[in-house]
Scaffold this motif. Structure first.
Motif, PDB file in Angstrom:
ATOM      1  N   TRP B  34       0.852  -1.182   0.000  1.00 34.98           N
ATOM      2  CA  TRP B  34       0.000   0.000   0.000  1.00 34.98           C
ATOM      3  C   TRP B  34       0.891   1.237   0.000  1.00 34.98           C
ATOM      4  CZ3 TRP B  34      -5.175   0.351  -0.645  1.00 34.98           C
ATOM      5  CH2 TRP B  34      -5.963  -0.772  -0.408  1.00 34.98           C
ATOM      6  N   TYR B  35       0.495   2.204  -0.833  1.00 38.09           N
ATOM      7  CA  TYR B  35       1.149   3.509  -0.900  1.00 38.09           C
ATOM      8  C   TYR B  35       0.055   4.567  -0.861  1.00 38.09           C
ATOM      9  CZ  TYR B  35       5.241   1.063  -2.912  1.00 38.09           C
ATOM     10  OH  TYR B  35       6.313   0.228  -3.140  1.00 38.09           O
ATOM     11  N   ARG B  36       0.443   5.777  -0.549  1.00 37.07           N
ATOM     12  CA  ARG B  36      -0.520   6.857  -0.668  1.00 37.07           C
ATOM     13  C   ARG B  36       0.179   8.152  -1.053  1.00 37.07           C
ATOM     14  NH1 ARG B  36      -2.660   9.342   5.108  1.00 37.07           N
ATOM     15  NH2 ARG B  36      -0.625  10.017   5.890  1.00 37.07           N
ATOM     16  N   ARG B  37      -0.615   9.008  -1.672  1.00 38.28           N
ATOM     17  CA  ARG B  37      -0.138  10.339  -2.005  1.00 38.28           C
ATOM     18  C   ARG B  37      -1.150  11.332  -1.459  1.00 38.28           C
ATOM     19  NH1 ARG B  37       0.707  13.751  -7.559  1.00 38.28           N
ATOM     20  NH2 ARG B  37       2.517  14.932  -6.843  1.00 38.28           N
ATOM     21  N   VAL B  38      -0.777  11.989  -0.399  1.00 38.77           N
ATOM     22  CA  VAL B  38      -1.651  13.025   0.116  1.00 38.77           C
ATOM     23  C   VAL B  38      -1.424  14.285  -0.709  1.00 38.77           C
ATOM     24  CG1 VAL B  38      -1.808  12.036   2.412  1.00 38.77           C
ATOM     25  CG2 VAL B  38       0.006  13.677   1.897  1.00 38.77           C
ATOM     26  N   GLY B  40      -0.563  17.059  -2.892  1.00 34.54           N
ATOM     27  CA  GLY B  40       0.641  17.802  -3.225  1.00 34.54           C
ATOM     28  C   GLY B  40       1.936  17.213  -2.725  1.00 34.54           C
ATOM     29  N   LYS B  41       1.857  16.059  -2.080  1.00 36.14           N
ATOM     30  CA  LYS B  41       3.070  15.465  -1.530  1.00 36.14           C
ATOM     31  C   LYS B  41       3.526  14.285  -2.386  1.00 36.14           C
ATOM     32  CE  LYS B  41       3.251  18.056   2.214  1.00 36.14           C
ATOM     33  NZ  LYS B  41       2.976  17.478   3.539  1.00 36.14           N
ATOM     34  N   GLU B  42       4.607  13.670  -1.950  1.00 35.47           N
ATOM     35  CA  GLU B  42       5.141  12.537  -2.683  1.00 35.47           C
ATOM     36  C   GLU B  42       4.317  11.275  -2.428  1.00 35.47           C
ATOM     37  OE1 GLU B  42       9.625  14.187  -1.776  1.00 35.47           O
ATOM     38  OE2 GLU B  42       9.239  12.048  -1.615  1.00 35.47           O
ATOM     39  N   ILE B  43       4.458  10.324  -3.312  1.00 36.41           N
ATOM     40  CA  ILE B  43       3.870   9.006  -3.100  1.00 36.41           C
ATOM     41  C   ILE B  43       4.733   8.292  -2.072  1.00 36.41           C
ATOM     42  CG2 ILE B  43       3.245   6.812  -4.162  1.00 36.41           C
ATOM     43  CD1 ILE B  43       3.115   8.330  -6.854  1.00 36.41           C
ATOM     44  N   LYS B  44       4.083   7.875  -0.992  1.00 41.86           N
ATOM     45  CA  LYS B  44       4.824   7.285   0.118  1.00 41.86           C
ATOM     46  C   LYS B  44       4.364   5.859   0.398  1.00 41.86           C
ATOM     47  CE  LYS B  44       7.338  10.802   1.806  1.00 41.86           C
ATOM     48  NZ  LYS B  44       8.797  10.759   1.972  1.00 41.86           N
ATOM     49  N   PHE B  45       5.323   5.032   0.713  1.00 39.14           N
ATOM     50  CA  PHE B  45       5.071   3.652   1.097  1.00 39.14           C
ATOM     51  C   PHE B  45       4.348   3.612   2.439  1.00 39.14           C
ATOM     52  CE2 PHE B  45       6.035  -0.782   1.795  1.00 39.14           C
ATOM     53  CZ  PHE B  45       6.366  -0.880   3.139  1.00 39.14           C
ATOM     54  N   LEU B  46       3.350   2.739   2.540  1.00 39.28           N
ATOM     55  CA  LEU B  46       2.659   2.532   3.814  1.00 39.28           C
ATOM     56  C   LEU B  46       3.046   1.204   4.442  1.00 39.28           C
ATOM     57  CD1 LEU B  46      -0.949   3.804   2.978  1.00 39.28           C
ATOM     58  CD2 LEU B  46       0.861   5.001   4.213  1.00 39.28           C
ATOM     59  N   LEU B  47       2.782   0.107   3.710  1.00 39.43           N
ATOM     60  CA  LEU B  47       3.152  -1.185   4.266  1.00 39.43           C
ATOM     61  C   LEU B  47       3.224  -2.248   3.194  1.00 39.43           C
ATOM     62  CD1 LEU B  47       0.395  -3.106   6.202  1.00 39.43           C
ATOM     63  CD2 LEU B  47      -0.121  -1.433   4.426  1.00 39.43           C
ATOM     64  N   VAL B  89      -4.712  10.013  -2.601  1.00 35.43           N
ATOM     65  CA  VAL B  89      -4.904   8.823  -3.424  1.00 35.43           C
ATOM     66  C   VAL B  89      -4.129   7.668  -2.802  1.00 35.43           C
ATOM     67  CG1 VAL B  89      -4.685   7.799  -5.708  1.00 35.43           C
ATOM     68  CG2 VAL B  89      -5.160  10.243  -5.481  1.00 35.43           C
ATOM     69  N   TYR B  90      -4.822   6.571  -2.626  1.00 36.14           N
ATOM     70  CA  TYR B  90      -4.222   5.381  -2.024  1.00 36.14           C
ATOM     71  C   TYR B  90      -4.015   4.344  -3.129  1.00 36.14           C
ATOM     72  CZ  TYR B  90      -5.114   7.444   2.485  1.00 36.14           C
ATOM     73  OH  TYR B  90      -5.100   8.301   3.562  1.00 36.14           O
ATOM     74  N   PHE B  91      -2.763   3.968  -3.298  1.00 36.36           N
ATOM     75  CA  PHE B  91      -2.410   3.003  -4.330  1.00 36.36           C
ATOM     76  C   PHE B  91      -2.070   1.658  -3.707  1.00 36.36           C
ATOM     77  CE2 PHE B  91      -2.268   5.760  -7.942  1.00 36.36           C
ATOM     78  CZ  PHE B  91      -1.826   6.990  -7.485  1.00 36.36           C
ATOM     79  N   CYS B  92      -2.424   0.627  -4.422  1.00 37.88           N
ATOM     80  CA  CYS B  92      -2.038  -0.721  -4.047  1.00 37.88           C
ATOM     81  C   CYS B  92      -1.159  -1.275  -5.168  1.00 37.88           C
ATOM     82  CB  CYS B  92      -3.282  -1.588  -3.883  1.00 37.88           C
ATOM     83  SG  CYS B  92      -2.966  -3.319  -3.546  1.00 37.88           S
ATOM     84  N   ALA B  93      -0.214  -2.101  -4.807  1.00 39.13           N
ATOM     85  CA  ALA B  93       0.649  -2.744  -5.797  1.00 39.13           C
ATOM     86  C   ALA B  93       0.893  -4.182  -5.379  1.00 39.13           C
ATOM     87  CB  ALA B  93       1.981  -2.004  -5.928  1.00 39.13           C
ATOM     88  N   TYR B 103       3.369  -4.059  -9.636  1.00 35.32           N
ATOM     89  CA  TYR B 103       2.312  -3.612 -10.542  1.00 35.32           C
ATOM     90  C   TYR B 103       1.282  -2.835  -9.723  1.00 35.32           C
ATOM     91  CZ  TYR B 103       4.346  -6.960 -13.794  1.00 35.32           C
ATOM     92  OH  TYR B 103       5.211  -7.630 -14.615  1.00 35.32           O
ATOM     93  N   PHE B 104       1.017  -1.624 -10.176  1.00 35.71           N
ATOM     94  CA  PHE B 104       0.149  -0.734  -9.410  1.00 35.71           C
ATOM     95  C   PHE B 104      -1.289  -0.776  -9.905  1.00 35.71           C
ATOM     96  CE2 PHE B 104       2.743   1.753  -6.513  1.00 35.71           C
ATOM     97  CZ  PHE B 104       4.011   1.384  -6.917  1.00 35.71           C
ATOM     98  N   GLY B 105      -2.182  -0.636  -8.954  1.00 43.63           N
ATOM     99  CA  GLY B 105      -3.577  -0.479  -9.280  1.00 43.63           C
ATOM    100  C   GLY B 105      -3.896   0.970  -9.611  1.00 43.63           C
ATOM    101  N   PRO B 106      -5.136   1.237  -9.989  1.00 43.05           N
ATOM    102  CA  PRO B 106      -5.521   2.588 -10.412  1.00 43.05           C
ATOM    103  C   PRO B 106      -5.652   3.576  -9.262  1.00 43.05           C
ATOM    104  CG  PRO B 106      -7.420   1.147 -10.419  1.00 43.05           C
ATOM    105  CD  PRO B 106      -6.231   0.277 -10.127  1.00 43.05           C
ATOM    106  N   GLY B 107      -5.688   3.073  -8.028  1.00 42.89           N
ATOM    107  CA  GLY B 107      -5.778   3.960  -6.880  1.00 42.89           C
ATOM    108  C   GLY B 107      -7.207   4.230  -6.445  1.00 42.89           C
ATOM    109  N   THR B 108      -7.341   4.574  -5.185  1.00 38.26           N
ATOM    110  CA  THR B 108      -8.608   5.043  -4.626  1.00 38.26           C
ATOM    111  C   THR B 108      -8.400   6.478  -4.164  1.00 38.26           C
ATOM    112  OG1 THR B 108      -9.399   2.881  -3.852  1.00 38.26           O
ATOM    113  CG2 THR B 108     -10.271   4.827  -2.735  1.00 38.26           C
TER     114      THR B 108
END
Lengths: 115, 113
Positions: B34-38, B40-47, B89-93, B103-108
């Motif tokens: 899981w990643y997220r981009r709040v 205006g910020k960078e895409i950051k790893f969550l877990l 935006v929360y991305f899953c890969a 491989y990344f998903g389209p995001g939520t």
């Protein structure tokens, strides 16, 4: 610590002009390198990747990138930009196996295209 | 093969409410991220999950976030209670191997009002 920098926050080019987006990384060894694009309202799409071998990598949509080890750079290029290329572009590194499972993204470069 | 899918594509909730995001990885991929981009910020790893186990959750921002991957298939990310700063935006890969391409998903897209 590993990091990715993209010096240009925002770039504007005219349609048909050439494009180069810069990316520099800081890593202990040669990482896996990627360029992703995010169009408005869309998810992340992989443009191209470098794992090893030929340092000039061809990707989708007419993009290419060149890995330069001496400069720790992986710049993205396109000879002629189309209006549909307006998007945000992310350079990324990783993963490298047991120590570096996560992909580390640069801050992104927003591209605007003038008709 | 089908790619990584995420549901919903967009969620709008009020501050204090709960939201659950879902990610279905590519079949056969043991690794899920899981990643997220709040804003205006960078895409950051969550877990990172390996099958059903949390391999690395160093990027989880606080205890309002709970990720699960029961049975080692799909994963959920619950935010409870949601705060304004969780918007983004929360991305899953997913990947087959830990050293392989993700491989990344389209995001939520999550909007907290």
């Amino acid at each position: 610590a590993q990091s990715v920098t993209q010096p240009d926050i925002h770039i504007t080019v005219s349609e048909g002009a050439s494009l180069e987006l810069r990316c520099n990384y800081s890593y202990g060894a040669t990482p896996y390198l990627f360029w992703y694009v995010q169009s408005p309202g869309q998810g992340l799409q992989l443009l191209l990747k470098y794992f090893s071998g030929d340092t000039l990598v061809q990707g989708i949509k007419g993009f290419e990138a060149e890995f330069k080890r001496s400069q720790s750079s992986f710049n993205l290029r396109k000879p002629s930009v189309h209006w549909s290329d307006a998007a945000e572009y992310f350079c990324a590194v990783g993963p490298l196996g047991t120590s570096y499972d996560k992909v580390i993204f640069g801050p992104g470069t927003s591209l605007s295209v003038i008709p | 093969e089908a790619g990584v899918t995420q549901f919903p594509s967009h969620s709008v909730i009020e501050k204090g409410q709960t939201v659950t995001l879902r990610c279905d990885p590519i079949s056969g991929h043991d690794n899920l991220y899981w990643y997220r981009r709040v804003m205006g910020k960078e895409i950051k790893f969550l877990l990172h999950f390996v099958k059903e186990s949390k391999q690395d959750e160093s990027g989880m921002p606080n205890n309002r976030f709970l990720a699960e991957r029961t049975g080692g298939t799909y994963s959920t990310l619950k935010v409870q209670p949601a705060e304004l700063e969780d918007s983004g935006v929360y991305f899953c890969a997913s990947s087959r191997d830990r050293s392989g391409e993700q491989y990344f998903g389209p995001g939520t897209r999550l909007t907290v009002t």
